[in-house]
Enzyme design. Sequence first.
Site, PDB file in Angstrom:
ATOM      1  N   ASP A 428     -10.811  -7.141  -8.172  1.00  0.00           N
ATOM      2  CA  ASP A 428     -11.328  -8.479  -8.454  1.00  0.00           C
ATOM      3  C   ASP A 428     -12.698  -8.319  -9.099  1.00  0.00           C
ATOM      4  OD1 ASP A 428     -12.496 -10.990  -8.321  1.00  0.00           O
ATOM      5  OD2 ASP A 428     -11.599 -11.491  -6.375  1.00  0.00           O
ATOM      6  N   HIS A 429     -12.773  -8.643 -10.366  1.00  0.00           N
ATOM      7  CA  HIS A 429     -14.008  -8.364 -11.106  1.00  0.00           C
ATOM      8  C   HIS A 429     -15.163  -9.287 -10.692  1.00  0.00           C
ATOM      9  CE1 HIS A 429     -16.329  -6.294 -13.921  1.00  0.00           C
ATOM     10  NE2 HIS A 429     -15.613  -6.416 -15.016  1.00  0.00           N
ATOM     11  N   ARG A 430     -14.854 -10.320  -9.898  1.00  0.00           N
ATOM     12  CA  ARG A 430     -15.946 -11.156  -9.390  1.00  0.00           C
ATOM     13  C   ARG A 430     -16.736 -10.391  -8.327  1.00  0.00           C
ATOM     14  NH1 ARG A 430     -12.444 -16.066  -7.243  1.00  0.00           N
ATOM     15  NH2 ARG A 430     -11.394 -14.231  -6.403  1.00  0.00           N
ATOM     16  N   ILE A 432     -16.183  -6.707  -7.776  1.00  0.00           N
ATOM     17  CA  ILE A 432     -16.340  -5.277  -8.057  1.00  0.00           C
ATOM     18  C   ILE A 432     -16.640  -5.064  -9.543  1.00  0.00           C
ATOM     19  CG2 ILE A 432     -15.062  -3.083  -8.113  1.00  0.00           C
ATOM     20  CD1 ILE A 432     -13.503  -4.340  -5.635  1.00  0.00           C
TER      21      ILE A 432
END
Length: 456
Positions: A428-430, A432
Amino acid sequence: MSTVTEIKVPDIGDFKEVDVIEILVKPGDTVAKEASLITVESDKATMEIPSPAAGVVKELRVKLGDKVAEGSMILLLEASADEAPVPQPPGTAEISAPSAAAPKSAAPSTAPGAASEPATEPPAVPVPRPAPVPLEPVAEVPAFKPHASPSVRKFARELGADLAKVRGSGPKGRITQEDVQAFVKGVLTQAPATALAAAAPAGGVPFNLPEWPQVDFAKFGPVELKPLSRIKKLSGANLHRNWISIPHVTQFDEADITELEAFRKDSGAASEKQGFKLTMLAFLIKACVTALRQYPEFNASLDPAGENLVLKKYFHIGVAVDTPDGLVVPVIRDADRKGVYELARELADVSKLARDRKLKPGDMQGGTFSISSLGGIGGTAFTPIINAPEVAILGVSRSAMRPVWMSAKGEAGKFVPRLMLPLSLSYDHRVIDGAAAARFTSYLASVLSDIRRSLL
Ligand code: CAO
C-alpha cells in the site's frame, strides 16, 4: 370537421419487431408535427417514431413493453383544424369525424396521389411520410456511450446533465428520463463535495467510468451460464474493493534458495513420517516474520481515519489457498512462535480444512500479512492484491535454476547455476515507500538465501 387519424408504425427498415421502450405522449397532449411519440428499440438500435402531423392525442394504442412492427397502431390523433391533413404512411388508416369548423377544402394535398381524389372527399392526409428515427446503435455502442434514447439525450442536454455520469435503471442499463431527473435533483440538493463523494468509491475519488459493454455473447457462438460460487462472490467483492481503494505497487525480487532447498530436502524425511510435507511455504512464513520484525510498517494497518499506522506486535500470517470453490485465506496464528515443522503441519491442516470447506470465519480473521504462493503451479511473477486492512502481501512464483553471476564467495566472476525464487511484494503506497519495499524484499531474499538469519 376534425380528422382523427390512426397513427401507425412506419417503415422501420430491417427490423421485424421492436420493443416499445418509452411512451412520450398521453391522451390529451397536443403534439407538433415531427414530435416524437414513442421510442422503440431493437437489439441493434433505438429510434423515435415522430408524429406525421400536429394534433391532439385522442387515445393510446400501445403500452410500454409491447412489441410492434411496421403498421402496428400507435395512437389516434385528432389533427388540428389548421393542420394540413396528415400523411398516410402505407397501412395508415384514417378515421374522419364530422366537424362544422373544418372546411372541406382546407388542406390542399401535396401527396403524390392526392390530386386524383375527388374534391368532395374528406381531406386526404397528405404529407410526405415521416422518417422514423434518429438511430442510436445499442448493442454495438462503443463502451463510452451512455445508453439512452434520443429524447432522453435531448432532455439531458436541455438540463446540462452529462449522461456519462448518470446511472441507468432501465433494461440493459438504459438511462430513463427519471434517471436524468434523479441525477439532476441529486446534484442540486447536495453540496458539491458531498455530491462528488456520493459518486466516489472508498477513498473519495470519483470514477467517471464508461458503461459496462452490453454484449449478447450468444450472438457470436455457443455459451453456457455457470453461476459464481458463494466464495467467489464474497472474495470477488472484497478483492474489487481492495483493488480500487488501495494504491498498489508491486516490487519484484528474487531469492537464491539453493541452500535452503537442499536443507528442506534433507529435513523432509522427519515430517513425511508424520504424514505432512516440509514445504517451502513453511520456510517462507518463517523468513517473512523475520523481515516483518525488521520492517514493522509491513505488519501494520492504517486506522480508519487514515491518520495513524497501527503497528501489530503479533505475527498472524494469512496464506492464500486455492480451493475448487475459490480463494480463501486462512490465518496461521503466532507464526513467530512456531518452528518450521509446526508451521508445515498447520499449513497442511488448514489447506485441507479449506478444501473440505470446513474453515470457520474466525480461521480467516486477524491476519497481519499475507502470502500467496503459486510456486506449486508455475509462473515467474504476478501482482497479488493486498488483503485489506493489511498493507502488504507477498506473492511467490515457481523457483527455477538460473545462471547467476557470482560476485562473492569462492566463485566470484563466474556464472553459477543457482535455484532462484521469484518474489512479488504488493504494498500500500500510502503507507510504504518504494525504497522501504525494495529494502524489505532484499532483506527477505537475504534471509531466504541464508535461513540462519531468521535465528538472529
Ligand atoms: N517453486 C517450485 N516448486 C514449488 C514452489 C516454488 N515456489 N512451491 C511449491 N512447490 C512445489 C512443492 O514443493 C510441491 O512439489 P512436490 O509435489 O514435488 O513436493 C508442489 O510444488 C506442490 O506444492 P503445494 O502447492 O502442494 O504446496 P505449497 O506448500 O507450495 O502450497 C498452498 C500450499 C495451500 C498455498 C497451495 O496449495 C495453494 O493453494 N496455492 C495457490 C494459492 C493461490 O491461489 N494464490 C493466488 C492468490 S491471488 O489470486
